[in-house]
Design a protein around this motif. Structure first.
Motif, PDB file in Angstrom:
ATOM      1  N   LEU A   1       1.172   4.068  -3.016  1.00 26.34           N
ATOM      2  CA  LEU A   1       0.918   5.421  -2.729  1.00 26.34           C
ATOM      3  C   LEU A   1       2.063   6.319  -3.150  1.00 26.34           C
ATOM      4  O   LEU A   1       1.950   7.455  -3.840  1.00 26.34           O
ATOM      5  CB  LEU A   1       0.770   5.707  -1.115  1.00 26.34           C
ATOM      6  CG  LEU A   1      -0.656   5.429  -0.878  1.00 26.34           C
ATOM      7  CD1 LEU A   1      -0.869   5.854   0.851  1.00 26.34           C
ATOM      8  CD2 LEU A   1      -1.677   6.317  -1.502  1.00 26.34           C
TER       9      LEU A   1
ATOM     10  N   TYR B   1       0.796  -1.286  -0.092  1.00 32.16           N
ATOM     11  CA  TYR B   1      -0.061  -0.036  -0.168  1.00 32.16           C
ATOM     12  C   TYR B   1       0.762   1.198   0.133  1.00 32.16           C
ATOM     13  O   TYR B   1       0.638   2.346  -0.709  1.00 32.16           O
ATOM     14  CB  TYR B   1      -0.995  -0.264   1.306  1.00 32.16           C
ATOM     15  CG  TYR B   1      -1.656   1.331   1.568  1.00 32.16           C
ATOM     16  CD1 TYR B   1      -2.660   1.778   0.623  1.00 32.16           C
ATOM     17  CD2 TYR B   1      -1.315   1.983   2.266  1.00 32.16           C
ATOM     18  CE1 TYR B   1      -3.412   2.846   0.883  1.00 32.16           C
ATOM     19  CE2 TYR B   1      -1.991   3.253   2.817  1.00 32.16           C
ATOM     20  CZ  TYR B   1      -3.080   3.524   1.924  1.00 32.16           C
ATOM     21  OH  TYR B   1      -3.722   4.722   2.049  1.00 32.16           O
ATOM     22  N   TRP B   2       1.780   1.494   0.909  1.00 29.49           N
ATOM     23  CA  TRP B   2       2.888   2.511   0.877  1.00 29.49           C
ATOM     24  C   TRP B   2       3.512   2.627  -0.496  1.00 29.49           C
ATOM     25  O   TRP B   2       3.857   3.700  -0.754  1.00 29.49           O
ATOM     26  CB  TRP B   2       3.726   2.444   2.226  1.00 29.49           C
ATOM     27  CG  TRP B   2       2.476   2.889   3.368  1.00 29.49           C
ATOM     28  CD1 TRP B   2       2.131   1.859   4.379  1.00 29.49           C
ATOM     29  CD2 TRP B   2       2.017   4.201   3.786  1.00 29.49           C
ATOM     30  NE1 TRP B   2       1.571   2.509   5.182  1.00 29.49           N
ATOM     31  CE2 TRP B   2       1.320   3.835   4.870  1.00 29.49           C
ATOM     32  CE3 TRP B   2       2.183   5.371   3.075  1.00 29.49           C
ATOM     33  CZ2 TRP B   2       0.761   5.018   5.844  1.00 29.49           C
ATOM     34  CZ3 TRP B   2       1.550   6.415   3.602  1.00 29.49           C
ATOM     35  CH2 TRP B   2       0.850   5.790   5.001  1.00 29.49           C
TER      36      TRP B   2
ATOM     37  N   VAL C   1      -5.855   2.814  -5.096  1.00 32.60           N
ATOM     38  CA  VAL C   1      -5.083   2.068  -4.171  1.00 32.60           C
ATOM     39  C   VAL C   1      -5.633   1.712  -3.011  1.00 32.60           C
ATOM     40  O   VAL C   1      -5.677   0.451  -2.492  1.00 32.60           O
ATOM     41  CB  VAL C   1      -3.611   2.780  -4.029  1.00 32.60           C
ATOM     42  CG1 VAL C   1      -2.837   2.074  -2.905  1.00 32.60           C
ATOM     43  CG2 VAL C   1      -2.722   3.006  -5.355  1.00 32.60           C
ATOM     44  N   ARG C   2      -6.262   2.948  -2.277  1.00 33.77           N
ATOM     45  CA  ARG C   2      -6.864   2.285  -0.776  1.00 33.77           C
ATOM     46  C   ARG C   2      -7.985   1.289  -1.040  1.00 33.77           C
ATOM     47  O   ARG C   2      -8.007   0.566  -0.359  1.00 33.77           O
ATOM     48  CB  ARG C   2      -7.307   3.690  -0.209  1.00 33.77           C
ATOM     49  CG  ARG C   2      -7.992   3.701   1.051  1.00 33.77           C
ATOM     50  CD  ARG C   2      -7.008   2.933   1.922  1.00 33.77           C
ATOM     51  NE  ARG C   2      -7.771   2.801   3.298  1.00 33.77           N
ATOM     52  CZ  ARG C   2      -7.272   2.921   4.311  1.00 33.77           C
ATOM     53  NH1 ARG C   2      -6.170   3.523   4.521  1.00 33.77           N
ATOM     54  NH2 ARG C   2      -7.992   2.786   5.640  1.00 33.77           N
TER      55      ARG C   2
ATOM     56  N   THR D   1      -4.674   7.623  -5.360  1.00 42.48           N
ATOM     57  CA  THR D   1      -4.848   7.326  -4.078  1.00 42.48           C
ATOM     58  C   THR D   1      -6.200   6.474  -3.591  1.00 42.48           C
ATOM     59  O   THR D   1      -6.138   5.608  -2.623  1.00 42.48           O
ATOM     60  CB  THR D   1      -4.742   8.725  -3.198  1.00 42.48           C
ATOM     61  OG1 THR D   1      -3.525   9.207  -3.655  1.00 42.48           O
ATOM     62  CG2 THR D   1      -4.599   8.571  -1.667  1.00 42.48           C
TER      63      THR D   1
ATOM     64  N   CYS E   1      -6.518  -2.267  -1.791  1.00 45.75           N
ATOM     65  CA  CYS E   1      -5.843  -2.998  -0.643  1.00 45.75           C
ATOM     66  C   CYS E   1      -6.949  -3.264   0.356  1.00 45.75           C
ATOM     67  O   CYS E   1      -6.882  -4.332   1.167  1.00 45.75           O
ATOM     68  CB  CYS E   1      -4.877  -1.715   0.175  1.00 45.75           C
ATOM     69  SG  CYS E   1      -3.245  -1.641  -1.118  1.00 45.75           S
TER      70      CYS E   1
ATOM     71  N   VAL F   1       2.129   6.529  -6.834  1.00 43.63           N
ATOM     72  CA  VAL F   1       1.009   7.450  -7.413  1.00 43.63           C
ATOM     73  C   VAL F   1       1.510   8.859  -7.233  1.00 43.63           C
ATOM     74  O   VAL F   1       1.153   9.721  -8.003  1.00 43.63           O
ATOM     75  CB  VAL F   1      -0.215   6.977  -6.764  1.00 43.63           C
ATOM     76  CG1 VAL F   1      -1.196   8.377  -6.708  1.00 43.63           C
ATOM     77  CG2 VAL F   1      -0.716   5.968  -7.090  1.00 43.63           C
ATOM     78  N   LEU F   2       1.925   9.247  -6.067  1.00 45.08           N
ATOM     79  CA  LEU F   2       2.390  10.632  -5.729  1.00 45.08           C
ATOM     80  C   LEU F   2       3.353  11.123  -6.667  1.00 45.08           C
ATOM     81  O   LEU F   2       3.551  12.136  -7.458  1.00 45.08           O
ATOM     82  CB  LEU F   2       2.814  10.758  -4.430  1.00 45.08           C
ATOM     83  CG  LEU F   2       3.292  12.060  -3.814  1.00 45.08           C
ATOM     84  CD1 LEU F   2       2.111  13.210  -3.795  1.00 45.08           C
ATOM     85  CD2 LEU F   2       3.885  11.972  -2.503  1.00 45.08           C
TER      86      LEU F   2
END
Length: 82
Positions: free
Chosen positions: A28, A24-25, A58-59, A55, A62, A31-32
């Motif tokens: 993220l 997940y991280w 992805v959230r 974001t 997950c 994506v950023l």
């Protein structure tokens, strides 16, 4: 929670839920970076959209994976009841 060799080789404990947080991280972060690259390289609003919707995507992805593992955990608890 430590993982013993028996748990690892005989699938008595799921290893993937603990890996999902790391994934997940990493997603993220990607994506950023991709969104910021798009903001300065092509279109500001397209980059902003990538950051916002990426974001959220992805959230959601997950969380759906975690839900699958929670369902498995609850079904296993029901099956193990005497």
């Amino acid at each position: 929670m430590s993982v013993s060799g028996k748990d690892l080789f005989f699938f008595d404990r799921m290893l993937t839920p603990s890996i999902i947080t790391v994934v997940y991280w990493l997603l993220l972060l990607s994506v950023l970076v991709g969104g910021i690259g798009m903001m300065f390289g092509q279109s500001f609003f397209a980059g902003l959209g990538i950051i916002v919707f990426g974001t959220l995507g992805v959230r959601i992805w997950c969380e759906l994976l975690i839900v699958l593992f929670k369902i498995h955990q609850n079904l296993k608890a029901i099956a193990d009841k005497p």
